[in-house]
Design a protein around this motif. Structure first.
Motif, PDB file in Angstrom:
ATOM      1  N   GLY A 282     -15.020  14.506   4.378  1.00  0.00           N
ATOM      2  CA  GLY A 282     -13.742  14.362   5.308  1.00  0.00           C
ATOM      3  C   GLY A 282     -12.756  13.442   5.073  1.00  0.00           C
ATOM      4  N   GLU A 283     -13.032  12.404   4.004  1.00  0.00           N
ATOM      5  CA  GLU A 283     -11.977  11.072   3.609  1.00  0.00           C
ATOM      6  C   GLU A 283     -12.187  10.976   2.307  1.00  0.00           C
ATOM      7  OE1 GLU A 283     -10.991   6.866   4.942  1.00  0.00           O
ATOM      8  OE2 GLU A 283     -12.592   7.970   6.107  1.00  0.00           O
ATOM      9  N   LEU A 284     -11.219  10.700   1.813  1.00  0.00           N
ATOM     10  CA  LEU A 284     -11.165   9.639   0.462  1.00  0.00           C
ATOM     11  C   LEU A 284     -10.336   8.657   0.516  1.00  0.00           C
ATOM     12  CD1 LEU A 284     -10.947   9.027  -2.704  1.00  0.00           C
ATOM     13  CD2 LEU A 284      -8.932  10.714  -2.984  1.00  0.00           C
ATOM     14  N   GLY A 285     -10.994   7.379   0.752  1.00  0.00           N
ATOM     15  CA  GLY A 285     -10.269   6.125   1.079  1.00  0.00           C
ATOM     16  C   GLY A 285     -10.403   5.192  -0.306  1.00  0.00           C
ATOM     17  N   ILE A 286      -9.313   4.464  -0.568  1.00  0.00           N
ATOM     18  CA  ILE A 286      -8.807   3.595  -1.585  1.00  0.00           C
ATOM     19  C   ILE A 286      -8.870   2.247  -0.795  1.00  0.00           C
ATOM     20  CG2 ILE A 286      -7.544   3.140  -3.473  1.00  0.00           C
ATOM     21  CD1 ILE A 286      -6.939   6.058  -3.477  1.00  0.00           C
TER      22      ILE A 286
ATOM     23  N   PRO B 156     -10.378  -5.558  10.562  1.00  0.00           N
ATOM     24  CA  PRO B 156      -9.363  -5.149   9.533  1.00  0.00           C
ATOM     25  C   PRO B 156      -9.178  -4.074   9.031  1.00  0.00           C
ATOM     26  CG  PRO B 156     -11.438  -6.170   8.448  1.00  0.00           C
ATOM     27  CD  PRO B 156     -11.441  -5.947  10.129  1.00  0.00           C
ATOM     28  N   SER B 157      -8.150  -3.564   8.218  1.00  0.00           N
ATOM     29  CA  SER B 157      -7.904  -2.587   7.523  1.00  0.00           C
ATOM     30  C   SER B 157      -7.558  -2.892   5.997  1.00  0.00           C
ATOM     31  CB  SER B 157      -6.999  -1.387   8.195  1.00  0.00           C
ATOM     32  OG  SER B 157      -7.075  -0.354   7.508  1.00  0.00           O
ATOM     33  N   GLY B 158      -6.652  -2.046   5.323  1.00  0.00           N
ATOM     34  CA  GLY B 158      -6.363  -2.408   4.005  1.00  0.00           C
ATOM     35  C   GLY B 158      -6.772  -1.227   3.087  1.00  0.00           C
ATOM     36  N   GLU B 159      -6.335  -0.041   3.477  1.00  0.00           N
ATOM     37  CA  GLU B 159      -6.859   1.093   2.679  1.00  0.00           C
ATOM     38  C   GLU B 159      -5.854   2.056   2.668  1.00  0.00           C
ATOM     39  OE1 GLU B 159      -9.829   4.064   4.102  1.00  0.00           O
ATOM     40  OE2 GLU B 159     -10.078   2.960   5.737  1.00  0.00           O
TER      41      GLU B 159
ATOM     42  N   ASN C 256      -1.480  19.646  -0.465  1.00  0.00           N
ATOM     43  CA  ASN C 256      -0.926  19.851   1.071  1.00  0.00           C
ATOM     44  C   ASN C 256      -1.632  18.930   2.070  1.00  0.00           C
ATOM     45  OD1 ASN C 256       0.611  22.019   0.037  1.00  0.00           O
ATOM     46  ND2 ASN C 256      -1.044  23.448   0.263  1.00  0.00           N
ATOM     47  N   ARG C 257      -1.929  17.711   1.505  1.00  0.00           N
ATOM     48  CA  ARG C 257      -2.466  16.533   2.456  1.00  0.00           C
ATOM     49  C   ARG C 257      -1.535  15.388   2.605  1.00  0.00           C
ATOM     50  NH1 ARG C 257      -5.575  20.419   3.830  1.00  0.00           N
ATOM     51  NH2 ARG C 257      -7.973  20.276   3.563  1.00  0.00           N
ATOM     52  N   THR C 258      -1.731  14.761   3.568  1.00  0.00           N
ATOM     53  CA  THR C 258      -0.837  13.340   3.946  1.00  0.00           C
ATOM     54  C   THR C 258      -1.643  12.244   3.786  1.00  0.00           C
ATOM     55  OG1 THR C 258       0.878  14.931   5.178  1.00  0.00           O
ATOM     56  CG2 THR C 258       0.929  12.553   5.352  1.00  0.00           C
ATOM     57  N   ALA C 259      -1.247  11.413   3.045  1.00  0.00           N
ATOM     58  CA  ALA C 259      -2.092  10.124   2.816  1.00  0.00           C
ATOM     59  C   ALA C 259      -1.754   9.129   4.177  1.00  0.00           C
ATOM     60  CB  ALA C 259      -1.936   9.566   1.550  1.00  0.00           C
ATOM     61  N   VAL C 260      -2.593   8.386   4.514  1.00  0.00           N
ATOM     62  CA  VAL C 260      -2.324   7.471   5.607  1.00  0.00           C
ATOM     63  C   VAL C 260      -2.457   5.885   5.128  1.00  0.00           C
ATOM     64  CG1 VAL C 260      -3.074   6.324   7.807  1.00  0.00           C
ATOM     65  CG2 VAL C 260      -3.383   8.695   7.532  1.00  0.00           C
ATOM     66  N   ASN C 261      -1.224   5.300   5.377  1.00  0.00           N
ATOM     67  CA  ASN C 261      -1.086   3.865   4.957  1.00  0.00           C
ATOM     68  C   ASN C 261      -1.790   2.969   6.203  1.00  0.00           C
ATOM     69  OD1 ASN C 261      -0.468   1.207   4.654  1.00  0.00           O
ATOM     70  ND2 ASN C 261       1.661   1.898   3.950  1.00  0.00           N
ATOM     71  N   SER C 262      -3.167   2.790   5.896  1.00  0.00           N
ATOM     72  CA  SER C 262      -3.847   2.116   7.059  1.00  0.00           C
ATOM     73  C   SER C 262      -3.627   0.569   6.891  1.00  0.00           C
ATOM     74  CB  SER C 262      -5.413   2.517   6.780  1.00  0.00           C
ATOM     75  OG  SER C 262      -6.030   2.005   7.857  1.00  0.00           O
ATOM     76  N   ALA C 263      -2.616   0.173   7.658  1.00  0.00           N
ATOM     77  CA  ALA C 263      -2.328  -1.224   7.713  1.00  0.00           C
ATOM     78  C   ALA C 263      -2.803  -1.769   9.069  1.00  0.00           C
ATOM     79  CB  ALA C 263      -0.910  -1.472   7.561  1.00  0.00           C
ATOM     80  N   ALA C 264      -4.005  -1.366   9.735  1.00  0.00           N
ATOM     81  CA  ALA C 264      -4.471  -2.124  10.631  1.00  0.00           C
ATOM     82  C   ALA C 264      -3.642  -1.810  12.136  1.00  0.00           C
ATOM     83  CB  ALA C 264      -4.612  -3.284  10.678  1.00  0.00           C
ATOM     84  N   SER C 265      -2.671  -0.843  12.171  1.00  0.00           N
ATOM     85  CA  SER C 265      -1.958  -0.488  13.380  1.00  0.00           C
ATOM     86  C   SER C 265      -1.751   1.027  13.667  1.00  0.00           C
ATOM     87  CB  SER C 265      -0.429  -1.179  13.132  1.00  0.00           C
ATOM     88  OG  SER C 265       0.470  -0.493  14.205  1.00  0.00           O
ATOM     89  N   VAL C 266      -1.980   1.162  14.946  1.00  0.00           N
ATOM     90  CA  VAL C 266      -1.575   2.753  15.249  1.00  0.00           C
ATOM     91  C   VAL C 266      -0.303   3.257  14.817  1.00  0.00           C
ATOM     92  CG1 VAL C 266      -3.280   2.679  17.290  1.00  0.00           C
ATOM     93  CG2 VAL C 266      -1.029   2.000  17.616  1.00  0.00           C
ATOM     94  N   ARG C 267       0.518   2.289  14.698  1.00  0.00           N
ATOM     95  CA  ARG C 267       1.805   2.787  14.191  1.00  0.00           C
ATOM     96  C   ARG C 267       1.785   3.528  12.885  1.00  0.00           C
ATOM     97  NH1 ARG C 267       6.391  -1.801  12.360  1.00  0.00           N
ATOM     98  NH2 ARG C 267       7.903  -0.320  11.153  1.00  0.00           N
ATOM     99  N   TYR C 268       0.716   3.010  12.046  1.00  0.00           N
ATOM    100  CA  TYR C 268       0.464   3.956  10.573  1.00  0.00           C
ATOM    101  C   TYR C 268      -0.550   4.732  10.901  1.00  0.00           C
ATOM    102  CZ  TYR C 268       3.452  -0.094   8.950  1.00  0.00           C
ATOM    103  OH  TYR C 268       4.353  -0.976   8.531  1.00  0.00           O
ATOM    104  N   ASP C 269      -0.750   5.097  12.006  1.00  0.00           N
ATOM    105  CA  ASP C 269      -2.037   5.931  12.148  1.00  0.00           C
ATOM    106  C   ASP C 269      -3.332   5.404  11.666  1.00  0.00           C
ATOM    107  OD1 ASP C 269      -1.216   8.319  13.320  1.00  0.00           O
ATOM    108  OD2 ASP C 269      -0.155   8.840  11.543  1.00  0.00           O
ATOM    109  N   SER C 270      -3.517   4.006  11.658  1.00  0.00           N
ATOM    110  CA  SER C 270      -4.433   3.286  11.496  1.00  0.00           C
ATOM    111  C   SER C 270      -5.283   2.838  12.511  1.00  0.00           C
ATOM    112  CB  SER C 270      -4.005   2.169  10.552  1.00  0.00           C
ATOM    113  OG  SER C 270      -5.057   1.167  10.160  1.00  0.00           O
TER     114      SER C 270
ATOM    115  N   MET D 254       0.646  -1.235   0.069  1.00  0.00           N
ATOM    116  CA  MET D 254       0.186  -0.071  -0.103  1.00  0.00           C
ATOM    117  C   MET D 254       0.836   1.149  -0.026  1.00  0.00           C
ATOM    118  SD  MET D 254      -3.366  -1.004   2.377  1.00  0.00           S
ATOM    119  CE  MET D 254      -2.459  -0.965   3.769  1.00  0.00           C
ATOM    120  N   ALA D 255       2.268   1.137   0.247  1.00  0.00           N
ATOM    121  CA  ALA D 255       2.966   2.278   0.573  1.00  0.00           C
ATOM    122  C   ALA D 255       3.209   2.950  -1.188  1.00  0.00           C
ATOM    123  CB  ALA D 255       4.390   1.848   0.693  1.00  0.00           C
ATOM    124  N   GLU D 256       2.973   2.289  -2.091  1.00  0.00           N
ATOM    125  CA  GLU D 256       2.850   2.804  -3.358  1.00  0.00           C
ATOM    126  C   GLU D 256       1.772   3.774  -3.492  1.00  0.00           C
ATOM    127  OE1 GLU D 256       4.051   1.520  -8.042  1.00  0.00           O
ATOM    128  OE2 GLU D 256       4.249   0.012  -6.405  1.00  0.00           O
TER     129      GLU D 256
END
Length: 363
Positions: free
Chosen positions: A279-283, A213-216, A195-209, A167-169
């Motif tokens: 408030g959000e665009l999620g992929i 499950p996650s995966g977005e 000027n926005r920062t995307a979040v790599n939501s990999a099911a952990s607070v380490r990733y601000d997720s 998902m980092a890509e």
């Protein structure tokens, strides 16, 4: 107890919430999540954490909201509990997914506005929301209970570190981009992500997720223009929305319709000023989720989908010191991209549900 319940608890406590010895942990347990709560309590004991368990029931909430006079307060006692917590875990899985269906929209709006400080306080913790497979959720998904359990654990028990790398890509594309455009049936929508920062939501607070499950990969759009069709049914406050259509001008919803429960959509939009903005665009990028289940926790993560949320933006996507869209609601709506195109700054990133770095992509 199914061994996978213990595996679920281990992923939640260790990977997702990163619980440490001495952490004060609030565990909100839904009616049907007792088994998962037992497994989570065991893991928290092994870590030397300090749990405080609360009971979360839509039927209890219905009784309270239906009887109340509508002048709700924040609930300072509950606020104090959350403000003193290091971690907040929500274990979903109720007995009736439509328990709140007959609560008047005005009551739900008033309660949501009054309890906004509680939601803000929870977001200051290392919070994670997950769900235990129950028969009511299986019925909502149109699946046998045994089949639904297999589905849930396929989505939850992933190699999350590997998926984070994949998902980092997408995160890199969004972080470098200025505008996202989505085109498909009855949809031609453009939104700024400058000027926005995307979040790599990999099911952990380490990733601000904060979902398991996650995966977005998600960000906070603004300056939205155009129209969009959300053709994936989703249940909001016990009412199933279907074929929602929104039209945006200058970032705000100016027209809307729904084939089912349009009154509930209107209730959401009328909650406050921010409820008519995104408030959000999620992929979605979790290929372990292979069907729609009428549960946003899963459906919005599916690899062929994009979701947009009306209401509150997440601070993790915003420049330091900047306030994004504020609202008492955050309601996700999903569109199926298996027949659509997503572009970032004019370059196709996804076509017919396939990302450009995946096999089968047709430029």
């Amino acid at each position: 107890m199914d061994r996978r319940v213990h595996d679920h608890a281990e992923v939640l406590v260790d990977w997702s919430a990163r619980v440490e010895a001495g952490d004060d942990v609030v565990v909100s347990v839904a009616e049907g999540a007792h088994g998962l709560a037992v497994a989570v309590a065991e893991k928290l004991g092994e870590r030397g954490a300090n749990p405080l368990v609360t009971y979360d029931s839509d039927e209890v909430s219905r009784a309270y909201l239906a009887a109340h006079d509508g002048e709700f307060s924040t609930g300072e006692h509950e606020l104090a509990m959350v403000e003193n917590a290091d971690v907040y875990l929500r274990l979903g899985g109720g007995r009736n997914t439509s328990a709140l269906a007959d609560v008047p929209g005005e009551a739900r709006q008033a309660h949501s506005r009054a309890t906004a400080p509680l939601r803000e306080a929870r977001m200051e913790t290392d919070w994670v929301s997950t769900v235990h497979p129950t028969r009511s959720l299986a019925q909502q998904a149109g699946m046998a209970y045994e089949e639904y359990r297999e589905f849930v654990y396929d989505a939850v028990l992933r190699d999350w570190e590997s998926l984070a790398g994949e998902m980092a890509e997408m995160k890199e594309v969004l972080d470098a981009g200025s505008e996202v455009r989505i085109e498909r049936e009855r949809t031609d929508l453009a939104m700024s992500i400058e000027n926005r920062t995307a979040v790599n939501s990999a099911a952990s607070v380490r990733y601000d997720s904060h979902n398991l499950p996650s995966g977005e990969v998600f960000t906070a759009p603004h300056a939205t223009e155009g129209e969009v069709l959300f053709d994936v049914p989703i249940t909001v406050n016990g009412k199933r929305l279907r074929d929602v259509s929104l039209t945006f001008e200058n970032g705000e919803v100016v027209d809307f319709s729904a084939e089912a429960n349009e009154d509930e959509l209107e209730t959401v939009l009328d909650t406050d000023e921010g409820a008519r903005r995104l408030g959000e665009l999620g992929i979605g990028m979790n290929r372990g989720i292979d069907r729609f289940t009428d549960n946003v926790l899963f459906d919005e993560k599916m690899g062929d989908t994009v979701h947009l949320a009306l209401g509150r933006a997440y601070d993790a996507c915003l420049p330091e010191g900047e306030a994004g869209n504020q609202s008492a609601v955050h309601v996700d709506l999903i569109t199926d991209m298996s027949d659509g195109v997503m572009e970032v700054d004019g370059e196709v990133v996804q076509r017919n549900g396939v990302f450009r770095w995946e096999d089968g992509f047709e430029g």
